[in-house]
Design a protein around this motif. Structure first.
Motif, PDB file in Angstrom:
ATOM      1  N   SER A 187      -1.508  32.238  66.118  1.00  0.00           N
ATOM      2  CA  SER A 187      -1.801  33.465  65.374  1.00  0.00           C
ATOM      3  C   SER A 187      -0.547  33.990  64.683  1.00  0.00           C
ATOM      4  O   SER A 187       0.570  33.648  65.072  1.00  0.00           O
ATOM      5  CB  SER A 187      -2.339  34.532  66.326  1.00  0.00           C
ATOM      6  OG  SER A 187      -3.516  34.083  66.944  1.00  0.00           O
ATOM      7  N   ALA A 265      12.538  42.802  72.188  1.00  0.00           N
ATOM      8  CA  ALA A 265      11.271  43.263  72.763  1.00  0.00           C
ATOM      9  C   ALA A 265      10.115  42.337  72.406  1.00  0.00           C
ATOM     10  O   ALA A 265      10.102  41.715  71.350  1.00  0.00           O
ATOM     11  CB  ALA A 265      10.964  44.678  72.291  1.00  0.00           C
TER      12      ALA A 265
ATOM     13  N   MET B   1       8.024  37.802  71.571  1.00  0.00           N
ATOM     14  CA  MET B   1       8.651  38.466  70.418  1.00  0.00           C
ATOM     15  C   MET B   1       7.573  38.985  69.466  1.00  0.00           C
ATOM     16  O   MET B   1       6.596  38.304  69.194  1.00  0.00           O
ATOM     17  CB  MET B   1       9.517  37.458  69.659  1.00  0.00           C
ATOM     18  CG  MET B   1      10.664  36.930  70.447  1.00  0.00           C
ATOM     19  SD  MET B   1      11.834  38.209  70.787  1.00  0.00           S
ATOM     20  CE  MET B   1      12.371  38.565  69.124  1.00  0.00           C
ATOM     21  N   THR B   2       7.843  40.181  68.974  1.00  0.00           N
ATOM     22  CA  THR B   2       6.890  40.738  68.006  1.00  0.00           C
ATOM     23  C   THR B   2       7.001  40.031  66.664  1.00  0.00           C
ATOM     24  O   THR B   2       6.159  40.197  65.802  1.00  0.00           O
ATOM     25  CB  THR B   2       7.162  42.223  67.784  1.00  0.00           C
ATOM     26  OG1 THR B   2       8.498  42.372  67.326  1.00  0.00           O
ATOM     27  CG2 THR B   2       6.980  43.013  69.061  1.00  0.00           C
ATOM     28  N   ILE B   3       8.099  39.240  66.495  1.00  0.00           N
ATOM     29  CA  ILE B   3       8.256  38.550  65.219  1.00  0.00           C
ATOM     30  C   ILE B   3       7.954  37.064  65.340  1.00  0.00           C
ATOM     31  O   ILE B   3       8.187  36.299  64.428  1.00  0.00           O
ATOM     32  CB  ILE B   3       9.665  38.753  64.622  1.00  0.00           C
ATOM     33  CG1 ILE B   3      10.726  38.441  65.651  1.00  0.00           C
ATOM     34  CG2 ILE B   3       9.808  40.153  64.078  1.00  0.00           C
ATOM     35  CD1 ILE B   3      12.131  38.479  65.098  1.00  0.00           C
ATOM     36  N   ALA B   4       7.452  36.674  66.504  1.00  0.00           N
ATOM     37  CA  ALA B   4       7.033  35.280  66.667  1.00  0.00           C
ATOM     38  C   ALA B   4       5.549  35.265  67.016  1.00  0.00           C
ATOM     39  O   ALA B   4       5.011  36.258  67.488  1.00  0.00           O
ATOM     40  CB  ALA B   4       7.849  34.620  67.772  1.00  0.00           C
ATOM     41  N   SER B   5       4.926  34.150  66.778  1.00  0.00           N
ATOM     42  CA  SER B   5       3.516  34.033  67.119  1.00  0.00           C
ATOM     43  C   SER B   5       3.356  34.186  68.627  1.00  0.00           C
ATOM     44  O   SER B   5       4.264  33.851  69.391  1.00  0.00           O
ATOM     45  CB  SER B   5       2.976  32.676  66.681  1.00  0.00           C
ATOM     46  OG  SER B   5       2.968  32.615  65.281  1.00  0.00           O
ATOM     47  N   PRO B   6       2.192  34.712  69.071  1.00  0.00           N
ATOM     48  CA  PRO B   6       1.973  34.850  70.519  1.00  0.00           C
ATOM     49  C   PRO B   6       2.181  33.516  71.216  1.00  0.00           C
ATOM     50  O   PRO B   6       1.789  32.484  70.686  1.00  0.00           O
ATOM     51  CB  PRO B   6       0.520  35.302  70.616  1.00  0.00           C
ATOM     52  CG  PRO B   6       0.181  35.850  69.283  1.00  0.00           C
ATOM     53  CD  PRO B   6       1.041  35.156  68.291  1.00  0.00           C
ATOM     54  N   GLU B   7       2.808  33.581  72.412  1.00  0.00           N
ATOM     55  CA  GLU B   7       3.071  32.334  73.139  1.00  0.00           C
ATOM     56  C   GLU B   7       1.792  31.596  73.453  1.00  0.00           C
ATOM     57  O   GLU B   7       1.690  30.392  73.296  1.00  0.00           O
ATOM     58  CB  GLU B   7       3.755  32.648  74.467  1.00  0.00           C
ATOM     59  CG  GLU B   7       5.227  32.881  74.369  1.00  0.00           C
ATOM     60  CD  GLU B   7       5.704  33.537  75.639  1.00  0.00           C
ATOM     61  OE1 GLU B   7       5.601  32.886  76.699  1.00  0.00           O
ATOM     62  OE2 GLU B   7       6.168  34.677  75.579  1.00  0.00           O
ATOM     63  N   LYS B   8       0.837  32.395  73.955  1.00  0.00           N
ATOM     64  CA  LYS B   8      -0.435  31.764  74.285  1.00  0.00           C
ATOM     65  C   LYS B   8      -1.314  31.808  73.047  1.00  0.00           C
ATOM     66  O   LYS B   8      -1.503  32.863  72.457  1.00  0.00           O
ATOM     67  CB  LYS B   8      -1.122  32.528  75.424  1.00  0.00           C
ATOM     68  CG  LYS B   8      -0.380  32.420  76.730  1.00  0.00           C
ATOM     69  CD  LYS B   8      -1.184  33.067  77.846  1.00  0.00           C
ATOM     70  CE  LYS B   8      -0.396  33.083  79.129  1.00  0.00           C
ATOM     71  NZ  LYS B   8      -0.757  34.208  79.986  1.00  0.00           N
ATOM     72  N   ARG B   9      -1.822  30.654  72.674  1.00  0.00           N
ATOM     73  CA  ARG B   9      -2.668  30.606  71.492  1.00  0.00           C
ATOM     74  C   ARG B   9      -3.850  31.555  71.636  1.00  0.00           C
ATOM     75  O   ARG B   9      -4.223  32.239  70.700  1.00  0.00           O
ATOM     76  CB  ARG B   9      -3.165  29.171  71.285  1.00  0.00           C
ATOM     77  CG  ARG B   9      -2.613  28.528  70.049  1.00  0.00           C
ATOM     78  CD  ARG B   9      -3.317  27.205  69.791  1.00  0.00           C
ATOM     79  NE  ARG B   9      -3.947  27.233  68.490  1.00  0.00           N
ATOM     80  CZ  ARG B   9      -3.331  26.890  67.373  1.00  0.00           C
ATOM     81  NH1 ARG B   9      -2.071  26.516  67.393  1.00  0.00           N
ATOM     82  NH2 ARG B   9      -3.959  26.913  66.222  1.00  0.00           N
ATOM     83  N   TRP B  11      -4.540  34.586  72.869  1.00  0.00           N
ATOM     84  CA  TRP B  11      -3.946  35.807  73.401  1.00  0.00           C
ATOM     85  C   TRP B  11      -5.000  36.845  73.752  1.00  0.00           C
ATOM     86  O   TRP B  11      -4.744  37.778  74.489  1.00  0.00           O
ATOM     87  CB  TRP B  11      -2.929  36.380  72.417  1.00  0.00           C
ATOM     88  CG  TRP B  11      -3.443  36.480  71.006  1.00  0.00           C
ATOM     89  CD1 TRP B  11      -3.249  35.576  70.021  1.00  0.00           C
ATOM     90  CD2 TRP B  11      -4.245  37.519  70.443  1.00  0.00           C
ATOM     91  NE1 TRP B  11      -3.875  35.981  68.876  1.00  0.00           N
ATOM     92  CE2 TRP B  11      -4.487  37.171  69.102  1.00  0.00           C
ATOM     93  CE3 TRP B  11      -4.766  38.719  70.938  1.00  0.00           C
ATOM     94  CZ2 TRP B  11      -5.238  37.971  68.251  1.00  0.00           C
ATOM     95  CZ3 TRP B  11      -5.515  39.528  70.085  1.00  0.00           C
ATOM     96  CH2 TRP B  11      -5.753  39.144  68.761  1.00  0.00           C
ATOM     97  N   TRP B  12      -6.215  36.727  73.207  1.00  0.00           N
ATOM     98  CA  TRP B  12      -7.208  37.776  73.473  1.00  0.00           C
ATOM     99  C   TRP B  12      -7.795  37.699  74.876  1.00  0.00           C
ATOM    100  O   TRP B  12      -8.546  38.550  75.273  1.00  0.00           O
ATOM    101  CB  TRP B  12      -8.299  37.785  72.405  1.00  0.00           C
ATOM    102  CG  TRP B  12      -9.010  36.472  72.241  1.00  0.00           C
ATOM    103  CD1 TRP B  12     -10.115  36.062  72.915  1.00  0.00           C
ATOM    104  CD2 TRP B  12      -8.673  35.416  71.348  1.00  0.00           C
ATOM    105  NE1 TRP B  12     -10.484  34.823  72.512  1.00  0.00           N
ATOM    106  CE2 TRP B  12      -9.611  34.389  71.541  1.00  0.00           C
ATOM    107  CE3 TRP B  12      -7.659  35.221  70.392  1.00  0.00           C
ATOM    108  CZ2 TRP B  12      -9.585  33.196  70.823  1.00  0.00           C
ATOM    109  CZ3 TRP B  12      -7.626  34.039  69.688  1.00  0.00           C
ATOM    110  CH2 TRP B  12      -8.576  33.043  69.903  1.00  0.00           C
TER     111      TRP B  12
END
Lengths: 574, 184
Positions: A187, A265, B1-9, B11-12
């Protein structure tokens, strides 16, 4: 910096890009040029509109009363258009290009269209400024009919809006390209998600603007006989208020961005933060009603449902960010080793880094001043206590100046080294700049709100009413409030001037960073370069954030009920 | 990181931290409370802005105000008629560049149906020092039932910008004490 040309396979044009030595992002040259151009023009309009704001505040200070009435109303019109529209939207375009092309390490879609958007926006902004300065368009930023401005005042705003709409198109297309060319996995990052939220709301906003400004332009040319004043307000505020929601989504994204760059963060929960942004998309547009609560001809049911964003679901979103942004910072700081007590993470935060201090001040001031006052002002019955008094500008200076503008100033301290590739000059001045501007902006907001509760009208040249046939003596406290407002405006102007001096100085004379990756004056957090490996849920407790949020909530409750008490004491009306 | 994609694909599916859940619940309930408080105030509160509105042309409205002033005028101040409407009756206030016309004389504790409209541009009816603020549009006649709760002289300031004379636009409402009809 490795400024080597790195061709991207499959691209339809020659793409020149570099790898940022600090963040690891791939930065495309075209995107970099466009971010620079939009940011520079934004700062020029901030300087120009800010100067107008200072002159307005000095005129409203009764002991100074600087300008004659016609100049006061003229400059107040210009102040609104230049800072609320031109400064913020130019900067937002830069933020959108950064959040798409840079954060996703993608090329920017259609740079030529992006340049066309830029030219249209500049032309529109200049046209509107010319119309205002010619003196026959002192209709205020809101330009309520039947009061009429010169046709090119509306035309300028329309051109600007068309340009901004094109820029949004470039942003959306860049997201599509990045996905197709697989420049990222999974995502999009949270910051990009927030920027996407802002862009979606902006489409609605600009469409509302076009729907009302195009007929109004035709009316000013004499081609349409009549614009209904109430209908105008309903649609115009679909632009006017929603554009402030664009700002909220954009500056919340900037908070998350700075939190990542300065302390490393990571969102507490991707799901919660993203859902909160999504609530903005669903409900923020209803807020046009905030400006129509004291209006005839609309039902109370309509007012209550819309002004509350359908049961405060957008307020809920902001309250969620109010927890998750400081929460993410606390979690990161605790991982950075600041684990003592409730507040060591906050005490030992990088307060000397203007990006961090500006961001945190923006967060606190937006929540406590802009946020709480906004909910109170947007309550159907309470609005009658404050509608069109100076309380309203007090509220939105808390959101747009102390919130959005301060957040944008804060991120500038990273845009300069990372995009302009110049190290910040005058770091000592830069350290103090967010505090000076933030305290000034907070003062402006609070003292205008105070004056408004004493009945001082907004957009008003003379509260002594010296030239009026029937006089009235306004409460003496109002004069003190207006003087304090003037002093705060001077403080904010000094902060603004420092910002502009540092920005311009750095762009022109800052140490060049494109030769080699030397250490930055205001360093990035080491985790900013790599994807954080730690999960954050359930790994840390957040006592500091819980305390901050509890203080906020108690302040909110007290202030809300105090205003109902005030209301219950005025004349009865139904 | 808020500037990287979520670690877990995916995420929901991540669980939500307790502190977040509790705060969401509190904020949601507080929102519901504020929403229903607005509704409730319509039943038990004494201050709710009327929505009774009629379409009217500025010319028609001006004529109504003149007729009203002619019928109930009791005095004059600074060239502006002072008009005392009957208790419980209709009272008319005209907003125009740059005055509120006429001066109304009301009685404390009695109700009046006050009509508001504009002859030209938008204006802002701001009753001070009590601080009641109502927007006034041309073409819309707004009827508000008002009960003054305290005797005294009140000013009406215009708080919607209406051109170069905006700051000169003032009016007045005089509220007489409830007993004996003595001047305040």
């Amino acid at each position: 910096m490795t400024a080597a040309d790195i061709p991207i396979s499959g691209a339809r044009r020659d793409v020149v890009s570099r790898i940022c030595g600090y963040t690891g992002f791939r930065v495309e040259a075209a995107a970099q040029q466009l971010i620079k151009a939009n940011a520079v023009v934004a700062v020029i309009f901030l300087a120009w509109g800010g100067l107008m704001g200072l002159l307005v505040a000095l005129t409203r200070w009764p002991a100074v009363h600087l300008l004659p009435a016609d100049w006061f109303y003229l400059l107040l019109t210009g102040h609104g258009a230049n800072v609320l529209l031109f400064w913020i939207i130019f900067f937002e375009v830069a933020v959108l290009y950064f959040a798409s092309a840079v954060i996703l390490s993608s090329r920017l879609a259609a740079p030529r269209i992006a340049w066309l958007a830029f030219v249209l926006m500049v032309l529109g902004a200049i046209t509107a400024n010319v119309a205002v300065l010619q003196g026959n368009s002192s209709v205020m930023f809101t330009s309520y009919p039947p009061m009429e401005a010169a046709p090119h005042f509306y035309l300028g705003l329309i051109l600007f809006a068309v340009g901004a709409l094109l820029a949004l198109g470039v942003f959306f297309a860049t997201l599509v390209i990045a996905r197709e060319e697989r420049t990222y996995q999974g995502s999009i990052p949270l910051v990009t998600f927030g920027a996407l939220t802002a862009a979606i709301i902006a489409v609605f906003t600009l469409a509302s603007g076009a729907i009302i400004l195009v007929p109004t332009f035709l009316w000013s040319l004499g081609l349409i006989p009549y614009i209904d004043p109430l209908m105008y307000k309903v649609v115009w505020w679909g632009m006017g208020h929603s554009s402030q929601q664009v700002n909220v989504a954009a500056h919340v994204s900037v908070w998350y961005l700075i939190a990542a760059l300065t302390v490393g963060a990571k969102p507490l929960s991707e799901k919660v933060s993203r859902t909160a942004f999504f609530l903005y998309i669903l409900f923020l547009q209803l807020a046009s009603a905030h400006h129509l609560l004291a209006e005839p001809g609309l039902s109370s049911a309509w007012k209550i449902v819309n002004a509350s964003y359908l049961m405060y679901l957008a307020v809920l979103a902001s309250m969620i960010h109010g927890l998750t942004v400081p929460g993410a910072i606390e979690a990161a700081q605790r991982r950075n080793g600041f684990t003592k007590g409730v507040f060591e993470w906050l005490r030992k935060a990088p307060w000397g880094n203007p990006a961090f201090s500006g961001m945190f001040l923006s967060l606190v001031l937006f929540g406590f001043i802009g946020g709480i006052s906004g909910v109170v002002l947007g309550t159907e019955q309470l609005n009658v206590l404050m509608h069109n008094t100076l309380y309203a500008p007090g509220h939105f200076h808390g959101t747009v100046v102390a919130g959005t503008t301060l957040a944008f100033m804060a991120i500038t301290y990273y845009v300069l080294p990372l995009i302009f590739q110049r190290d910040i000059i005058w770091p000592k001045l830069a350290k103090y700049q967010p505090y000076i501007f933030g305290i000034g902006a907070a003062g402006i907001s609070l003292f205008m709100m105070g004056a408004g509760t004493l009945g001082v009208p907004r957009r008003h040249w003379d509260i002594t009413f010296a030239d009026a046939n029937l006089g009235f003596e306004i409460a003496p406290g109002a004069f003190l409030m207006m003087a304090l407002n003037g002093l705060s405006a001077i403080l904010a102007a000094i902060g603004g001037l420092l910002y502009i001096a540092i920005t311009v100085g750095t762009v022109l004379f800052g140490k060049r960073l494109d030769r080699e990756a030397v250490p930055l004056t205001f360093p990035l957090h080491s985790a900013a370069k790599v994807v954080g490996q730690y999960g954050s849920y359930n790994t840390v407790k957040l006592p500091g954030t819980i305390t901050l949020v509890a203080v906020f909530f108690i302040a909110f409750l007290l202030y809300y009920f105090i205003n109902w008490k005030y209301l219950s004491e005025v004349w009865l009306f139904r | 990181m808020t500037i990287a994609s979520p670690e877990k694909r995916v995420w929901w599916n991540e669980p939500i931290e307790r502190v977040e859940l509790i705060w969401i619940a509190i904020a949601f309930l507080w929102g519901l409370f504020m929403f229903f408080f607005m509704v409730a105030w319509h039943f038990f509160g004494g201050q709710n802005l009327s929505n009774e509105t009629y379409r009217v042309t500025p010319g028609e409205y001006e004529q109504k105000v003149y007729d009203f002033a002619g019928q109930y005028q009791v005095g004059e101040e600074a060239g502006v008629p002072v008009v005392q409407p009957p208790v419980g009756g209709d009272a008319y206030m005209l907003a125009r560049l740059w005055e509120w016309w006429p001066i109304l004389q009301l009685r404390e504790g009695e109700s009046y149906r006050i009509h508001l409209s504009s002859a030209d541009w938008q204006h802002g009816f701001s009753l001070l020092p009590t601080n009641i603020n109502i927007q006034v549009h041309p073409g819309y006649e707004h009827v508000i039932t008002v009960t003054p709760t305290e005797a005294g002289e009140y000013g009406i300031v215009c708080n919607e910008y209406c051109g170069i004379g905006h700051h000169q636009m003032l009016g007045r409402i005089i509220v007489l004490a409830s007993e004996g009809g003595a001047q305040p």
